[in-house]
Design a protein around this motif. Structure first.
Motif, PDB file in Angstrom:
ATOM      1  N   ILE A   1       0.847  -1.206   0.000  1.00 16.68           N
ATOM      2  CA  ILE A   1       0.000   0.000   0.000  1.00 16.68           C
ATOM      3  C   ILE A   1       0.879   1.252   0.000  1.00 16.68           C
ATOM      4  O   ILE A   1       0.606   2.223  -0.706  1.00 16.68           O
ATOM      5  CB  ILE A   1      -0.975  -0.025   1.209  1.00 16.68           C
ATOM      6  N   ILE A   2       1.964   1.224   0.770  1.00 19.31           N
ATOM      7  CA  ILE A   2       2.881   2.367   0.801  1.00 19.31           C
ATOM      8  C   ILE A   2       3.491   2.571  -0.592  1.00 19.31           C
ATOM      9  O   ILE A   2       3.577   3.691  -1.102  1.00 19.31           O
ATOM     10  CB  ILE A   2       3.979   2.160   1.872  1.00 19.31           C
ATOM     11  N   PHE A   3       3.866   1.461  -1.234  1.00 20.20           N
ATOM     12  CA  PHE A   3       4.462   1.515  -2.578  1.00 20.20           C
ATOM     13  C   PHE A   3       3.453   2.076  -3.583  1.00 20.20           C
ATOM     14  O   PHE A   3       3.759   2.943  -4.394  1.00 20.20           O
ATOM     15  CB  PHE A   3       4.898   0.094  -2.970  1.00 20.20           C
ATOM     16  N   GLN A   4       2.230   1.564  -3.489  1.00 19.09           N
ATOM     17  CA  GLN A   4       1.166   2.040  -4.379  1.00 19.09           C
ATOM     18  C   GLN A   4       0.932   3.533  -4.201  1.00 19.09           C
ATOM     19  O   GLN A   4       0.781   4.277  -5.163  1.00 19.09           O
ATOM     20  CB  GLN A   4      -0.099   1.232  -4.073  1.00 19.09           C
ATOM     21  N   ALA A   5       0.896   3.979  -2.947  1.00 20.22           N
ATOM     22  CA  ALA A   5       0.678   5.402  -2.666  1.00 20.22           C
ATOM     23  C   ALA A   5       1.829   6.225  -3.260  1.00 20.22           C
ATOM     24  O   ALA A   5       1.618   7.297  -3.834  1.00 20.22           O
ATOM     25  CB  ALA A   5       0.577   5.631  -1.161  1.00 20.22           C
ATOM     26  N   TYR A   6       3.035   5.707  -3.146  1.00 20.14           N
ATOM     27  CA  TYR A   6       4.192   6.434  -3.674  1.00 20.14           C
ATOM     28  C   TYR A   6       4.091   6.580  -5.193  1.00 20.14           C
ATOM     29  O   TYR A   6       4.406   7.624  -5.757  1.00 20.14           O
ATOM     30  CB  TYR A   6       5.504   5.732  -3.300  1.00 20.14           C
ATOM     31  N   GLN A   7       3.628   5.501  -5.839  1.00 24.43           N
ATOM     32  CA  GLN A   7       3.505   5.551  -7.300  1.00 24.43           C
ATOM     33  C   GLN A   7       2.397   6.487  -7.750  1.00 24.43           C
ATOM     34  O   GLN A   7       2.446   7.033  -8.835  1.00 24.43           O
ATOM     35  CB  GLN A   7       3.226   4.147  -7.840  1.00 24.43           C
ATOM     36  N   ARG A   8       1.373   6.631  -6.911  1.00 23.07           N
ATOM     37  CA  ARG A   8       0.228   7.466  -7.281  1.00 23.07           C
ATOM     38  C   ARG A   8       0.262   8.775  -6.525  1.00 23.07           C
ATOM     39  O   ARG A   8      -0.663   9.144  -5.838  1.00 23.07           O
ATOM     40  CB  ARG A   8      -1.067   6.696  -7.007  1.00 23.07           C
ATOM     41  N   LYS A   9       1.388   9.473  -6.649  1.00 25.82           N
ATOM     42  CA  LYS A   9       1.530  10.734  -5.920  1.00 25.82           C
ATOM     43  C   LYS A   9       1.489  11.915  -6.880  1.00 25.82           C
ATOM     44  O   LYS A   9       1.840  11.791  -8.056  1.00 25.82           O
ATOM     45  CB  LYS A   9       2.848  10.742  -5.140  1.00 25.82           C
ATOM     46  N   ASP A  10       1.068  13.041  -6.347  1.00 26.99           N
ATOM     47  CA  ASP A  10       1.125  14.317  -7.061  1.00 26.99           C
ATOM     48  C   ASP A  10       1.785  15.300  -6.128  1.00 26.99           C
ATOM     49  O   ASP A  10       1.509  15.303  -4.925  1.00 26.99           O
ATOM     50  CB  ASP A  10      -0.292  14.819  -7.379  1.00 26.99           C
TER      51      ASP A  10
ATOM     52  N   GLU B   1      -8.810  -4.074   7.681  1.00 27.20           N
ATOM     53  CA  GLU B   1      -7.729  -4.554   8.545  1.00 27.20           C
ATOM     54  C   GLU B   1      -6.365  -4.003   8.124  1.00 27.20           C
ATOM     55  O   GLU B   1      -5.380  -4.178   8.836  1.00 27.20           O
ATOM     56  CB  GLU B   1      -7.713  -6.095   8.609  1.00 27.20           C
ATOM     57  N   ASP B   2      -6.324  -3.320   6.965  1.00 25.45           N
ATOM     58  CA  ASP B   2      -5.053  -2.743   6.522  1.00 25.45           C
ATOM     59  C   ASP B   2      -5.038  -1.219   6.635  1.00 25.45           C
ATOM     60  O   ASP B   2      -4.111  -0.570   6.163  1.00 25.45           O
ATOM     61  CB  ASP B   2      -4.786  -3.126   5.054  1.00 25.45           C
ATOM     62  N   ARG B   3      -6.074  -0.653   7.253  1.00 23.79           N
ATOM     63  CA  ARG B   3      -6.229   0.793   7.182  1.00 23.79           C
ATOM     64  C   ARG B   3      -5.054   1.570   7.790  1.00 23.79           C
ATOM     65  O   ARG B   3      -4.777   2.691   7.396  1.00 23.79           O
ATOM     66  CB  ARG B   3      -7.552   1.253   7.790  1.00 23.79           C
ATOM     67  N   ASP B   4      -4.361   0.985   8.714  1.00 17.83           N
ATOM     68  CA  ASP B   4      -3.241   1.697   9.324  1.00 17.83           C
ATOM     69  C   ASP B   4      -2.061   1.854   8.373  1.00 17.83           C
ATOM     70  O   ASP B   4      -1.093   2.538   8.691  1.00 17.83           O
ATOM     71  CB  ASP B   4      -2.803   1.031  10.627  1.00 17.83           C
ATOM     72  N   ALA B   5      -2.147   1.225   7.195  1.00 19.07           N
ATOM     73  CA  ALA B   5      -1.110   1.467   6.183  1.00 19.07           C
ATOM     74  C   ALA B   5      -1.175   2.912   5.693  1.00 19.07           C
ATOM     75  O   ALA B   5      -0.163   3.463   5.240  1.00 19.07           O
ATOM     76  CB  ALA B   5      -1.285   0.505   5.014  1.00 19.07           C
ATOM     77  N   ILE B   6      -2.352   3.538   5.794  1.00 19.42           N
ATOM     78  CA  ILE B   6      -2.507   4.904   5.267  1.00 19.42           C
ATOM     79  C   ILE B   6      -1.667   5.907   6.080  1.00 19.42           C
ATOM     80  O   ILE B   6      -0.833   6.610   5.511  1.00 19.42           O
ATOM     81  CB  ILE B   6      -4.011   5.292   5.182  1.00 19.42           C
ATOM     82  N   PRO B   7      -1.831   5.980   7.419  1.00 19.26           N
ATOM     83  CA  PRO B   7      -0.937   6.873   8.171  1.00 19.26           C
ATOM     84  C   PRO B   7       0.539   6.492   8.063  1.00 19.26           C
ATOM     85  O   PRO B   7       1.408   7.368   8.082  1.00 19.26           O
ATOM     86  CB  PRO B   7      -1.437   6.757   9.621  1.00 19.26           C
ATOM     87  N   GLN B   8       0.811   5.203   7.911  1.00 23.22           N
ATOM     88  CA  GLN B   8       2.223   4.799   7.800  1.00 23.22           C
ATOM     89  C   GLN B   8       2.812   5.242   6.463  1.00 23.22           C
ATOM     90  O   GLN B   8       3.982   5.621   6.393  1.00 23.22           O
ATOM     91  CB  GLN B   8       2.358   3.281   7.989  1.00 23.22           C
ATOM     92  N   ALA B   9       1.985   5.212   5.425  1.00 26.93           N
ATOM     93  CA  ALA B   9       2.444   5.730   4.134  1.00 26.93           C
ATOM     94  C   ALA B   9       2.730   7.223   4.259  1.00 26.93           C
ATOM     95  O   ALA B   9       3.745   7.731   3.756  1.00 26.93           O
ATOM     96  CB  ALA B   9       1.386   5.470   3.060  1.00 26.93           C
ATOM     97  N   ALA B  10       1.847   7.932   4.983  1.00 33.38           N
ATOM     98  CA  ALA B  10       2.037   9.382   5.151  1.00 33.38           C
ATOM     99  C   ALA B  10       3.326   9.672   5.915  1.00 33.38           C
ATOM    100  O   ALA B  10       4.101  10.558   5.525  1.00 33.38           O
ATOM    101  CB  ALA B  10       0.816   9.976   5.865  1.00 33.38           C
ATOM    102  N   ASP B  11       3.576   8.917   6.975  1.00 34.36           N
ATOM    103  CA  ASP B  11       4.819   9.114   7.742  1.00 34.36           C
ATOM    104  C   ASP B  11       6.038   8.904   6.851  1.00 34.36           C
ATOM    105  O   ASP B  11       7.015   9.646   6.913  1.00 34.36           O
ATOM    106  CB  ASP B  11       4.890   8.120   8.916  1.00 34.36           C
TER     107      ASP B  11
END
Ligand SMILES: [Mn+2]
Length: 351
Positions: A217-226, A242-252
């Motif tokens: 999810i972190i990798f996906q977020a990185y690829q889909r950044k602006d 159950e994976d929702r905490d990946a979102i704040p971790q991606a932000a960090d």
């Protein structure tokens, strides 16, 4: 110190009518280190006064550290399922929040609130037998550590004191960003807890590997950044509960990129768009930023947790626009809306 002693005496006085009864300790949102540890301390205090309790949460525990916290310390929480026997409980206690989840609003609407202990800004008028909301602490765990110290409870609990003390240290550590933003009260609480905690376990809890899904999810977020100047916006796509905490971790993680001082990562989780905002900027105030950028956000319902930079937008209106439940279509509509709001906010809107 005098005031704190008064507070714990008041807690005792206000809880005594519940002696011999059961109180439901309700966590809000996905249980985090602070809320779990505060609930555990609250439970131990109630127990010492002859009051039974259950710790209830709605959202799944998702962050790998919190899963490890529960497992390594043998902590038992109950996840809400329809048919939960609310009738067994006389009242509820709220820790690290001031209102229960909307999902429980109906079931709890006639239930008295025995206590509210929190370190967020007070939100509206609250009704409870006991209220302790403080701003000079970095976590709710800090307040509970003080109660335990005034009551000298950990000294009498023997082996039961280790998980409570270790969990509270973890709660304080997380909510104070590894003590960087800790206040005097937090250090004093840590000093007290250290005697009873297992720091080897504490180390294990805080050094959990990322699950493959979280990393994806972190990798996906990185690829889909602006990137808009020093602001980075990233889409995590559709994320399981159950994976929702990946979102704040991606932000960090994304905030570590050179030249970026503010990050927003969002993903579709159930019926909401879960967003995490992280900033090192001197000028961006998260709460105001969110209000300005997403005026449609239900500020009241999700207003309590801006210090952690998390907020949610209801997905309902986007479903209508995407004509149905097709996840791809929904994701696209959401992306378009969020990008437009952010671009407008930063003056990058191309008309
Ligand atoms: Mn907290």
């Amino acid at each position: 110190m005098g005031k704190d002693l008064e507070k714990v005496s008041e807690l005792h006085e206000k809880m005594m009518p519940y002696s011999g009864q059961k109180i439901l300790i309700v966590l809000r949102g996905a249980p985090d280190a602070d809320s779990i540890s505060a609930a555990l301390a609250h439970q131990a205090i109630l127990n010492s006064w002859g009051i039974g309790s259950t710790i209830l949460h709605v959202e799944a525990v998702s962050h790998q550290e919190n899963l490890a916290l529960l497992k390594l310390l043998g902590i038992e929480l109950v996840q809400y399922r329809p048919g939960f026997p609310f009738g067994d409980y006389k009242a509820i206690s709220l820790v690290d929040s001031q209102r229960p989840d909307i999902a429980l609003a109906e079931a709890l609407k006639n239930m008295p609130v025995a206590s509210i202990v929190d370190h967020h800004d007070q939100f509206g008028v609250l009704k409870a037998d006991f209220i302790d909301i403080r701003k000079n602490v970095g976590s709710t765990a800090t307040i509970y550590a003080e109660y335990l110290q005034r009551l000298d409870l950990l000294a009498t609990l023997e082996e039961e004191s280790m998980p409570i003390a270790t969990a509270l240290m973890h709660g304080i550590r997380v909510d104070t960003k590894d003590l960087i933003v800790a206040q005097e009260s937090d250090y004093l609480a840590m000093a007290y807890l250290r005697r009873y905690a297992d720091v080897e376990l504490l180390g294990k809890i805080s050094q959990q590997n990322l699950s493959p899904t979280t990393m994806d999810i972190i990798f996906q977020a990185y690829q889909r950044k602006d990137i808009y100047g020093s602001f980075l916006l990233a889409a995590a796509g559709v994320v399981r509960r159950e994976d929702r905490d990946a979102i704040p971790q991606a932000a960090d993680f994304l905030l570590k990129r050179a030249g970026i001082d503010t990050v927003m990562v969002y993903g579709i989780v159930g019926e909401y768009i879960d967003c995490s905002l992280r900033t090192n900027s001197d000028v961006i105030q998260p709460e105001k930023f969110i209000q300005d950028t997403f005026p449609d956000v239900v500020m009241g319902e999700y207003g309590g947790r801006f210090d952690q930079g998390g907020f949610r937008l209801p997905l309902g209106i986007f479903k209508a626009l995407a004509s149905g439940d097709d996840k791809e279509a929904l994701s696209m509509v959401v992306d378009r809306y969020i990008k437009k709001q952010i671009a407008t906010k930063f003056g990058f809107e191309k008309g």
